[in-house]
Each structure stands twice: as structure tokens, then as C-alpha cells.
Write an enzyme that holds these catalytic residues in place. Structure first.
Site, mmCIF file in Angstrom:
data_model
loop_
_atom_site.group_PDB
_atom_site.id
_atom_site.type_symbol
_atom_site.label_atom_id
_atom_site.label_comp_id
_atom_site.label_asym_id
_atom_site.label_seq_id
_atom_site.Cartn_x
_atom_site.Cartn_y
_atom_site.Cartn_z
ATOM 1 N N CYS A 195 0.834 -1.207 0.000
ATOM 2 C CA CYS A 195 0.000 0.000 0.000
ATOM 3 C C CYS A 195 0.871 1.261 0.000
ATOM 4 O O CYS A 195 1.489 1.557 -1.006
ATOM 5 C CB CYS A 195 -0.984 -0.048 1.172
ATOM 6 S SG CYS A 195 -2.429 0.983 0.889
ATOM 7 N N GLU A 252 -0.827 -8.535 5.234
ATOM 8 C CA GLU A 252 -0.616 -8.679 6.692
ATOM 9 C C GLU A 252 -1.926 -8.592 7.471
ATOM 10 O O GLU A 252 -1.955 -8.866 8.657
ATOM 11 C CB GLU A 252 0.394 -7.635 7.190
ATOM 12 C CG GLU A 252 -0.127 -6.221 7.365
ATOM 13 C CD GLU A 252 -0.238 -5.418 6.074
ATOM 14 O OE1 GLU A 252 -0.174 -6.009 4.970
ATOM 15 O OE2 GLU A 252 -0.410 -4.179 6.166
ATOM 16 N N HIS A 310 -3.501 -5.437 1.489
ATOM 17 C CA HIS A 310 -2.695 -5.653 2.698
ATOM 18 C C HIS A 310 -2.649 -7.133 3.085
ATOM 19 O O HIS A 310 -3.515 -7.591 3.842
ATOM 20 C CB HIS A 310 -3.316 -4.894 3.873
ATOM 21 C CG HIS A 310 -3.125 -3.414 3.830
ATOM 22 N ND1 HIS A 310 -2.108 -2.775 4.491
ATOM 23 C CD2 HIS A 310 -3.836 -2.450 3.196
ATOM 24 C CE1 HIS A 310 -2.192 -1.471 4.271
ATOM 25 N NE2 HIS A 310 -3.235 -1.245 3.497
HETATM 26 N N1 LIG Z 1 -3.280 1.727 3.713
HETATM 27 C C1 LIG Z 1 -2.402 2.489 3.106
HETATM 28 O O1 LIG Z 1 -1.222 2.183 3.053
HETATM 29 C C2 LIG Z 1 -2.883 3.769 2.532
HETATM 30 C C3 LIG Z 1 -1.833 4.446 1.709
HETATM 31 C C4 LIG Z 1 -2.140 5.893 1.446
HETATM 32 N N2 LIG Z 1 -2.156 6.654 2.668
HETATM 33 C C5 LIG Z 1 -3.451 5.979 0.704
HETATM 34 O O2 LIG Z 1 -4.458 6.219 1.339
HETATM 35 O O3 LIG Z 1 -3.471 5.771 -0.467
#
Ligand SMILES: NC(=O)CC[C@H](N)C(=O)O
EC number: 6.3.5.3
Length: 222
Positions: free
Chosen positions: A87, A197, A195
Site C-alpha cells: 500500500c 498482513e 494488505h
Molecule cells: N493503507 C495504506 O497504506 C494507505 C496508503 C495511502 N495513505 C493511501 O491512502 O493511499
């Protein structure tokens, strides 16, 4: 397997990643502050966490990509060390030039936070070897800048070289060709918006993310 998780000012998903890595590898990762200039000796994986970094000012990942530790990460990646960006970590890796393309604001301009069904593209990398090509897995997404953009030539190259690791099975954020995760040419750098994780134990609703870390552990060895 000894691992390292990078920590930037404002990182907020670094501990999620650290917990998942510890569960799977049996060893707590080294948490490496952005101002460090070297990685700890003997790490088999560098993980760039999700969340935010530097408040996502300027562009998500843009400032983090220029932090001192990233010079060491780029050098290590060039030598073949596995690097995983989740992400915000994916955004950092594109901003650092380790992966092509860019993550733009989601097409609907809203934050998307939900489980996403992915189809596995490349199932032979260090990260994806525990999946079958074409398999559908469920991994959560939570982002506002996950809309993957690259020009046609780059997209054709990614597809031609089997570097699309994951695609969204339905439209999540407007990403070109539904791309959710890509590999570098050598296959040792993976960036992905979902994600893994957050899907490592039954209490998370499934373990499809855990398999990514298990595949890595098999590749890198204990
Ligand atoms: N969960 C995240 O890593 C979000 C990444 C970034 N802050 C976004 O909103 O795109």
C-alpha cells in the site's frame, strides 16, 4: 528469516506488518527508522509498510522515497534482496523508481476500505509461489491513492514479462488493467495495494495473505 520493517514519520501500519512477519517467521523484525543509512546485517526481506508516511504530503510516498534508508534499500534491491511494499509501501517503491508507474487518487475520489477479491497473475516469484496462477484470493484494501497508472508500453511490458502479481477481480479504484500488484524485472521487488498482513489468521476472516509470507519464508529460508 531475519526481516526489516521500515518506519517513517507518521507510519501507522508498520506494527501490523511486524506482527504478521513475526507470526510467520518466528522472529520479530528489526524496525528500521527512515533516518538510518544502512540495513541491519543479514536481513532476508525488507518490508515497506502501509498507512501513511510524512502525512502523505506532496504525493503519497514521495517524501519517504527520498529518505536516507531508501538509498540502502535501492542498493540492496539492485543486488537481489527481496523487498515488499504494501500500500503506502507500494507508493514509496514507485516513487523511489524501484517499480514503474504511479499510484494516483482513486477514480471515485473516495477512500476505499474493504475486502477485495484478487486474481493471482505471476505465481512463480519469491512472493507469490504459494499461490496458483489464476487463483482467486481475498485480501483487504484501504487506500485513497491506489489507482495504478502506467502508459500502454509499460503495461504491455509488465504483462509480457509476467510481472503482474495480482489483479482486482472487480473494479476497486480505477487501476489500469485492474492491476493490484506488480514485480520488478528481476522478480525480487513486489509492490501491492492490498494488505496481506491483514489476512494472516482465522480471526482476520482468512489466511490468504499469510501464504505470501510463507512463500517468502520458503524461498529465503529460516
Ligand atoms: N493503507 C495504506 O497504506 C494507505 C496508503 C495511502 N495513505 C493511501 O491512502 O493511499
Amino acid at each position: 528469516m531475519k526481516t526489516a520493517v521500515l518506519v517513517f514519520p507518521g507510519s501507522n501500519c508498520d506494527r501490523d506488518l511486524a506482527v504478521a512477519l513475526e507470526r510467520v517467521t518466528g522472529t520479530a523484525p528489526a524496525m528500521v527508522w527512515h533516518g538510518e543509512t544502512a540495513l541491519p546485517d543479514g536481513v532476508g526481506l525488507v518490508a515497506v509498510p502501509g498507512g501513511f508516511s510524512y502525512g502523505d504530503y506532496l504525493r503519497s510516498g514521495a517524501i519517504a522515497a527520498r529518505s536516507p534508508i531508501m538509498r540502502a534499500v535501492v542498493e540492496a534491491a539492485d543486488k537481489g534482496l527481496p523487498v515488499l511494499g504494501v500500500c503506502n509501501g507500494f507508493q514509496v517503491l514507485t516513487e523511489a523508481g524501484l517499480l514503474p508507474g504511479a499510484l494516483m487518487r482513486n477514480a471515485r475520489l473516495t477512500f476505499v476500505c474493504r475486502d477485495a477479491t484478487l486474481t493471482v497473475g505471476n505465481a512463480s516469484s519469491a512472493f507469490t509461489r504459494s499461490y496458483a496462477a489464476g487463483e482467486r484470493i481475498v485480501v483487504p484494501v484501504a487506500h485513497h491513492d491506489g489507482n495504478y497508472y502506467a502508459d500502454d508500453e509499460t503495461l504491455d511490458r509488465l504483462e509480457g514479462e509476467n510481472r503482474v502479481a495480482f489483479r482486482y477481480a472487480d473494479t476497486v479504484n480505477g487501476s489500469r488493467r485492474d492491476i493490484a500488484g506488480i514485480l520488478n524485472a528481476r522478480g525480487n521487488v513486489l509492490g501491492m495495494m492490498p494488505h496481506p498482513e491483514r489476512r494472516v489468521e482465522a480471526a482476520h476472516g482468512g489466511t490468504d495473505g499469510r501464504r505470501l509470507f510463507e512463500g517468502l519464508l520458503e524461498t529465503v529460508g529460516a
